[in-house]
Design a protein around this motif. Structure first.
Motif, PDB file in Angstrom:
ATOM      1  N   MET A 237     -66.079 -11.589  62.694  1.00 47.75           N
ATOM      2  CA  MET A 237     -66.948 -11.408  63.842  1.00 47.75           C
ATOM      3  C   MET A 237     -67.004  -9.944  64.273  1.00 47.75           C
ATOM      4  N   GLN A 238     -65.876  -9.249  64.101  1.00 45.90           N
ATOM      5  CA  GLN A 238     -65.857  -7.824  64.442  1.00 45.90           C
ATOM      6  C   GLN A 238     -66.930  -7.067  63.667  1.00 45.90           C
ATOM      7  N   ASP A 239     -67.096  -7.382  62.384  1.00 41.54           N
ATOM      8  CA  ASP A 239     -68.087  -6.688  61.562  1.00 41.54           C
ATOM      9  C   ASP A 239     -69.505  -7.034  62.001  1.00 41.54           C
ATOM     10  N   VAL A 240     -69.738  -8.293  62.373  1.00 42.31           N
ATOM     11  CA  VAL A 240     -71.063  -8.715  62.828  1.00 42.31           C
ATOM     12  C   VAL A 240     -71.453  -7.964  64.091  1.00 42.31           C
ATOM     13  N   VAL A 241     -70.554  -7.942  65.081  1.00 38.17           N
ATOM     14  CA  VAL A 241     -70.848  -7.295  66.361  1.00 38.17           C
ATOM     15  C   VAL A 241     -71.055  -5.796  66.172  1.00 38.17           C
ATOM     16  N   THR A 242     -70.213  -5.176  65.366  1.00 40.54           N
ATOM     17  CA  THR A 242     -70.341  -3.738  65.137  1.00 40.54           C
ATOM     18  C   THR A 242     -71.661  -3.402  64.450  1.00 40.54           C
ATOM     19  N   THR A 243     -72.048  -4.185  63.449  1.00 44.33           N
ATOM     20  CA  THR A 243     -73.315  -3.932  62.752  1.00 44.33           C
ATOM     21  C   THR A 243     -74.499  -4.103  63.690  1.00 44.33           C
ATOM     22  N   TYR A 244     -74.481  -5.172  64.507  1.00 45.94           N
ATOM     23  CA  TYR A 244     -75.569  -5.376  65.475  1.00 45.94           C
ATOM     24  C   TYR A 244     -75.622  -4.226  66.474  1.00 45.94           C
ATOM     25  N   THR A 245     -74.468  -3.763  66.936  1.00 48.10           N
ATOM     26  CA  THR A 245     -74.423  -2.686  67.925  1.00 48.10           C
ATOM     27  C   THR A 245     -74.956  -1.391  67.330  1.00 48.10           C
ATOM     28  N   HIS A 246     -74.635  -1.122  66.078  1.00 51.69           N
ATOM     29  CA  HIS A 246     -75.217   0.051  65.414  1.00 51.69           C
ATOM     30  C   HIS A 246     -76.735  -0.107  65.275  1.00 51.69           C
ATOM     31  N   LEU A 247     -77.186  -1.316  64.956  1.00 49.09           N
ATOM     32  CA  LEU A 247     -78.605  -1.570  64.732  1.00 49.09           C
ATOM     33  C   LEU A 247     -79.429  -1.315  65.990  1.00 49.09           C
ATOM     34  N   THR A 248     -78.927  -1.777  67.137  1.00 48.02           N
ATOM     35  CA  THR A 248     -79.677  -1.652  68.385  1.00 48.02           C
ATOM     36  C   THR A 248     -79.235  -0.455  69.229  1.00 48.02           C
ATOM     37  N   GLY A 249     -78.182   0.221  68.813  1.00 48.20           N
ATOM     38  CA  GLY A 249     -77.829   1.488  69.433  1.00 48.20           C
ATOM     39  C   GLY A 249     -76.720   1.413  70.453  1.00 48.20           C
ATOM     40  N   LYS A 250     -76.149   2.576  70.715  1.00 47.79           N
ATOM     41  CA  LYS A 250     -75.039   2.704  71.644  1.00 47.79           C
ATOM     42  C   LYS A 250     -75.363   3.787  72.661  1.00 47.79           C
ATOM     43  N   PRO A 251     -74.727   3.730  73.824  1.00 49.28           N
ATOM     44  CA  PRO A 251     -74.975   4.761  74.835  1.00 49.28           C
ATOM     45  C   PRO A 251     -74.218   6.039  74.517  1.00 49.28           C
ATOM     46  N   GLU A 252     -74.473   7.061  75.320  1.00 49.56           N
ATOM     47  CA  GLU A 252     -73.581   8.211  75.293  1.00 49.56           C
ATOM     48  C   GLU A 252     -72.443   7.919  76.265  1.00 49.56           C
ATOM     49  N   LEU A 253     -71.414   8.731  76.209  1.00 46.85           N
ATOM     50  CA  LEU A 253     -70.306   8.539  77.144  1.00 46.85           C
ATOM     51  C   LEU A 253     -70.799   8.710  78.579  1.00 46.85           C
ATOM     52  N   PRO A 254     -70.407   7.831  79.487  1.00 46.38           N
ATOM     53  CA  PRO A 254     -70.722   8.064  80.898  1.00 46.38           C
ATOM     54  C   PRO A 254     -69.773   9.112  81.467  1.00 46.38           C
ATOM     55  N   PRO A 255     -70.123   9.713  82.588  1.00 46.86           N
ATOM     56  CA  PRO A 255     -69.111  10.531  83.277  1.00 46.86           C
ATOM     57  C   PRO A 255     -67.948   9.637  83.677  1.00 46.86           C
ATOM     58  N   LEU A 256     -66.749  10.178  83.673  1.00 48.37           N
ATOM     59  CA  LEU A 256     -65.577   9.349  83.945  1.00 48.37           C
ATOM     60  C   LEU A 256     -65.669   8.683  85.318  1.00 48.37           C
ATOM     61  N   TRP A 257     -66.265   9.366  86.299  1.00 53.90           N
ATOM     62  CA  TRP A 257     -66.338   8.789  87.645  1.00 53.90           C
ATOM     63  C   TRP A 257     -67.122   7.466  87.647  1.00 53.90           C
ATOM     64  N   ALA A 258     -68.056   7.311  86.701  1.00 53.27           N
ATOM     65  CA  ALA A 258     -68.848   6.080  86.638  1.00 53.27           C
ATOM     66  C   ALA A 258     -67.980   4.872  86.285  1.00 53.27           C
ATOM     67  N   LEU A 259     -66.783   5.120  85.735  1.00 50.00           N
ATOM     68  CA  LEU A 259     -65.852   4.039  85.418  1.00 50.00           C
ATOM     69  C   LEU A 259     -64.893   3.751  86.570  1.00 50.00           C
ATOM     70  N   GLY A 260     -65.059   4.496  87.659  1.00 53.20           N
ATOM     71  CA  GLY A 260     -64.269   4.223  88.853  1.00 53.20           C
ATOM     72  C   GLY A 260     -64.817   3.031  89.625  1.00 53.20           C
ATOM     73  N   TYR A 261     -64.313   2.854  90.841  1.00 51.77           N
ATOM     74  CA  TYR A 261     -64.762   1.750  91.689  1.00 51.77           C
ATOM     75  C   TYR A 261     -65.994   2.187  92.484  1.00 51.77           C
ATOM     76  N   HIS A 262     -66.992   1.273  92.601  1.00 56.77           N
ATOM     77  CA  HIS A 262     -68.234   1.555  93.322  1.00 56.77           C
ATOM     78  C   HIS A 262     -68.385   0.559  94.480  1.00 56.77           C
ATOM     79  N   GLN A 263     -68.993   1.033  95.569  1.00 60.20           N
ATOM     80  CA  GLN A 263     -69.218   0.165  96.735  1.00 60.20           C
ATOM     81  C   GLN A 263     -70.707   0.144  97.068  1.00 60.20           C
ATOM     82  N   CYS A 264     -71.225  -1.071  97.284  1.00 59.73           N
ATOM     83  CA  CYS A 264     -72.659  -1.232  97.503  1.00 59.73           C
ATOM     84  C   CYS A 264     -72.897  -2.384  98.473  1.00 59.73           C
ATOM     85  N   LYS A 265     -74.044  -2.325  99.173  1.00 60.20           N
ATOM     86  CA  LYS A 265     -74.449  -3.417 100.046  1.00 60.20           C
ATOM     87  C   LYS A 265     -75.942  -3.268 100.319  1.00 60.20           C
ATOM     88  N   TRP A 266     -76.584  -4.382 100.532  1.00 61.03           N
ATOM     89  CA  TRP A 266     -77.964  -4.376 100.997  1.00 61.03           C
ATOM     90  C   TRP A 266     -77.928  -4.570 102.509  1.00 61.03           C
TER      91      TRP A 266
END
Length: 798
Positions: A237-266
């Motif tokens: 399954m690892q090979d299947v997922v990796t091949t599909y991800t290569h086929l449809t593309g990957k992002p660039e690295l986000p800024p590290l802060w984007a992996l922190g905690y976020h707070q939101c409300k409407w």
């Protein structure tokens, strides 16, 4: 191959016998006597594309999903002919094409059946719309399991399920509800320990049936377009997922802060309320990196405007928030208010950038600003114009990220909750109706937004999040799972959605922690935080009509639990960042369901709750009220209980006792887990050392640590640090070897090494073949400081 079936089935039409074939480089064409053409293209030894037409010729080949930067190439391709079939062989599989009716059988090189047509390709003429309803049915074997399809709100294993793919604004959706916000027409099959994948790249409304209607048949169909799908062979399954991800593309690295905690409300407004919330985070010392502004920051909900009443000086406010470590994220919706005095509307009107109905008038629909027109993001000229609109928000005011909502597209007060199907789109020079463009509308909006934010944030990295998406959207944007509910059922759903999205190529995903609709109890919020900090995207979000949902809206115990787990996330940021690097570099999902981790273990095939966070941390959330523990399944290997350091053998079910401020977390033996000191936001502290938690293993294990400047693009020029740690443990000995790559020099100078589970007393420690002097206290606590550039640590015990 199964015997031929009667050609009349529900009025459908079928290919007849092959009358000709030809081979051109990597493609083989088959022609039938009723004008069907099948084009089989070998992209890699384990990646084959099947494309059918019923009109005697193919239309222009175009896809928004496929990453044009992906590399292709196969090692072997041979076409041979038998009495009954043609054989297309690669280094991994054999594809047999039946001469009688064009049905397909794919086997491995040993003749083991992987994927076999049942009725195979068939179609029904669409007299209402023109074109065909295209269909495919595959024979399914007993015991076969199915996974993938994006953020479906149902069990991990899709066996027995039927799901729809039509991006829909499903406010307060429930378990098993179809369809939802995203369309990822990719599934993974697993049978007899052989895994394969099918990606049906068709943007029309589509349906997948996994043995729901007929017991041993898996089928998929779409209301228009081509039968165009990619077959991916594993067998892992690892090979299947990796091949599909290569086929449809990957992002660039986000800024590290984007992996922190976020707070939101409407919604957080006016400015004083925003400042009150951000100040409270700092006062309570709950780390937080981002604050979101929902639609009320705008003037009358007009995109790219600011309410002068609520935010009189947004540039000053954003700068002041930044001084306190908060990055400001603002919402931007697709609906542009019809208002002759509104500059965005006037520009789009003058340039003729809005979507039109079939007879010529602009598509008009009601959303938050009232009556709106909608840009056609499938037009590259419109995307370029849209990208330029972000100059003021990003360059001048200093906003750090953009949140695209309502982009299914959602329209209020109409039966279908979206555009009429006769709306016309440019589709990058392939004009079509909304029937074809609907599912990719949100992705193209996010794409245009991404290019705008990136253009004006440069040399920093962009951050974009979207609600609606189609396969390939991960190249431009992160996502969340939409308007969920504050319920225990939705906590269960969120856990599965994030895992499923991760193995469907869209790793940077999370849910609205605590639930968007309704009000969570303190217990539910705490349990959701305990799960949410282990999702790649981590954000609390709620609607404002039911009360507050900040961590301090609950009692002191919940505040403390929130702080504890958010601090844990901030400590694990180097581990999470490394996970992300492996995702974009190698196509490895950041969250791994147990079946992905060990597909050979039949017990994993129906597990929903447990998942592997990265490569070496096992997480199992508490999903029921009043629970002080739970039964869970430990996969193969040996695992350390994170809280007690007890070593437990895997491949078995067990009861794990926990307190309210814990969930079951286990660390794989041999793992080396990097940790930062606790910060209130990314970049707050300059630190001298980071911690390496070393979990002993009698045997070998590899761990990696990726670091760079945490923002910007220098990592593309080799300015990164990639440390590989190879651990070898014996009865009275432990060796850790470090190999480093890259030109980036981290700010810290030392590692603090913490040992877990050492089975012997430390006699001496050799670093790079020199013995170091350590105090008895350090030996007793099994920790010491070492230069970050060490090559080998050798622990000798008695």
């Amino acid at each position: 191959m199964i015997t031929n079936t009667e050609l009349e089935y529900k009025g459908d039409l079928y290919p007849t016998k092959i009358v000709d074939f030809k081979k051109e480089v990597d493609s083989v064409y088959f022609y039938t006597d009723n004008n069907v053409i099948l084009k089989v293209t070998v992209l890699r030894d384990s990646l084959i594309r099947f494309r059918y037409t019923t009109k005697g010729y193919f239309s222009k080949d175009f896809s928004y999903a496929i990453d044009k930067k992906q590399s292709h190439g196969y090692n072997f391709l041979e076409v041979t002919e038998d009495i009954n079939c043609y054989n297309i062989q690669t280094n991994k599989v054999i594809c047999k094409v039946q001469k009688e009716d064009l049905r397909i059988l794919i086997t491995d090189l040993n003749g083991h059946s992987i994927l076999e047509d049942e009725l195979g390709f068939h179609w029904e003429e669409s007299y209402h719309f023109g074109g065909n309803i295209v269909k495919m049915s595959k024979a399914s074997k007993d015991g076969e399991s199915f996974y993938g399809l994006g953020d479906k709100a149902t069990q991990m294993n899709l066996k027995g399920k039927r799901v729809e793919n039509f991006a829909t604004d499903q406010y307060a959706f429930h378990k098993d509800q179809e369809p939802l916000y995203k369309v990822v027409p990719f599934y993974i099959g697993l049978q007899n320990n052989h895994s394969y994948g099918v990606f049906f790249d068709n943007t029309f409304k589509s349906t997948f049936d996994f043995c729901h209607e007929r017991r041993n048949v898996t089928s998929f169909w779409a209301e228009g377009g081509e039968m165009n799908y990619y077959f991916i062979y594993g067998p892992q399954m690892q090979d299947v997922v990796t091949t599909y991800t290569h086929l449809t593309g990957k992002p660039e690295l986000p800024p590290l802060w984007a992996l922190g905690y976020h707070q939101c409300k409407w919604s957080y407004f006016p400015e004083s309320k925003v400042k009150e919330v951000t100040s409270k985070f700092r006062e309570l010392k709950i780390p937080c990196d981002a604050i979101y502004l929902d639609i009320d920051y705008m003037e009358g909900f007009r995109c790219f405007t600011w309410s002068k009443e609520y935010f009189p000086d947004p540039k000053r406010m954003v700068a002041e928030l930044a001084e306190d470590g908060f990055k400001t994220i603002v919402i931007i919706d697709p609906g542009i208010k019809i208002d002759k005095d509104y500059w965005v509307y006037k520009e789009a009107l003058e340039k003729d950038y809005f979507c039109k109905r079939a007879d010529g008038p602009y598509m008009k629909g009601k959303v938050w600003p009232g009556e709106c027109n909608f840009p056609d993001y499938t037009n590259p000229e419109v995307r370029e114009w849209w990208a330029d609109l972000f100059k003021e928000l990003i360059s001048d005011i200093g906003v750090k990220g953009v949140w695209n909502d309502m982009n299914e597209p959602a329209v209020m007060d109409v039966p279908g909750k979206t555009f009429p199907m006769d709306v016309r789109h440019d589709y990058d020079g392939n004009p079509c109706s909304h029937r074809k463009a609907h599912n990719i509308y949100g992705t193209q909006m996010a794409r245009a937004t991404y290019h705008g934010v990136k253009r004006f944030a440069y040399p920093k990295r962009p951050f974009v999040i979207t609600r609606s998406a189609y396969s390939g959207a991960q190249r431009y944007t992160s996502s969340w799972t939409g308007d969920n509910v504050a319920s225990w059922e939705h906590l269960w759903i969120a856990n599965i959605q994030a895992q499923r999205m991760s193995i469907s190529g869209m790793g940077f995903t999370g849910s609205d922690i605590g639930g968007f609709a309704e009000q969570p109890t303190g217990e539910l919020y705490a349990r959701w935080i305990q799960l949410g900090v282990f999702h790649p995207f981590c954000r609390t979000h709620s609607s404002g009509d039911h009360g507050d949902q900040e961590p301090w809206s609950f009692d002191e115990e919940v505040i403390n639990i929130t702080r504890k787990f958010v601090e844990m996330r901030y400590q694990l940021l180097p581990y999470l960042y490394t996970m992300f690097w492996e995702y974009i570099n190698d196509g490895v999902p950041m969250l791994k369901p147990l079946v992905y981790y060990d597909q050979a273990d039949h017990h994993t095939q129906y597990r929903n709750d447990e998942f592997i966070f990265g490569n070496q941390i096992l997480v199992c959330p508490i999903l029921e009220p009043n629970a002080m523990g739970r039964r869970m399944y430990l996969p193969s290997g040996n695992w350390y209980n994170y809280w007690t350091n007890e070593l437990v053998a895997g491949k078995r079910e067990l009861w794990v006792q926990t307190d309210f401020d814990q969930i079951p977390i286990f660390v794989k033996e041999g793992a080396i887990i990097p940790k930062y000191p606790i910060q209130q936001y990314v970049g707050e502290l300059e630190f001298e050392e980071i911690t390496l938690d070393v979990y002993f293993k009698n045997g070998k294990e590899k761990s990696v640590l990726y670091e760079d400047a945490q923002d910007g693009y220098d990592y593309n020029k080799g300015r990164f640090s990639l440390a590989t740690f190879n651990l070898t443990g014996k009865d009275t000995e432990l060796i850790i070897k470090q190999h480093k790559e890259g030109k980036f020099d981290t700010n810290y100078t030392n590692f603090k090494i913490n040992f877990h589970g050492l089975p012997f007393k430390v006699k001496k420690i050799m670093i790079d073949k020199e013995q170091i002097t350590i105090s008895k206290a350090s030996i007793a606590t099994k920790s010491f400081i070492v230069d970050k550039n060490f090559t080998e640590i050798h622990i000798i015990g008695i």
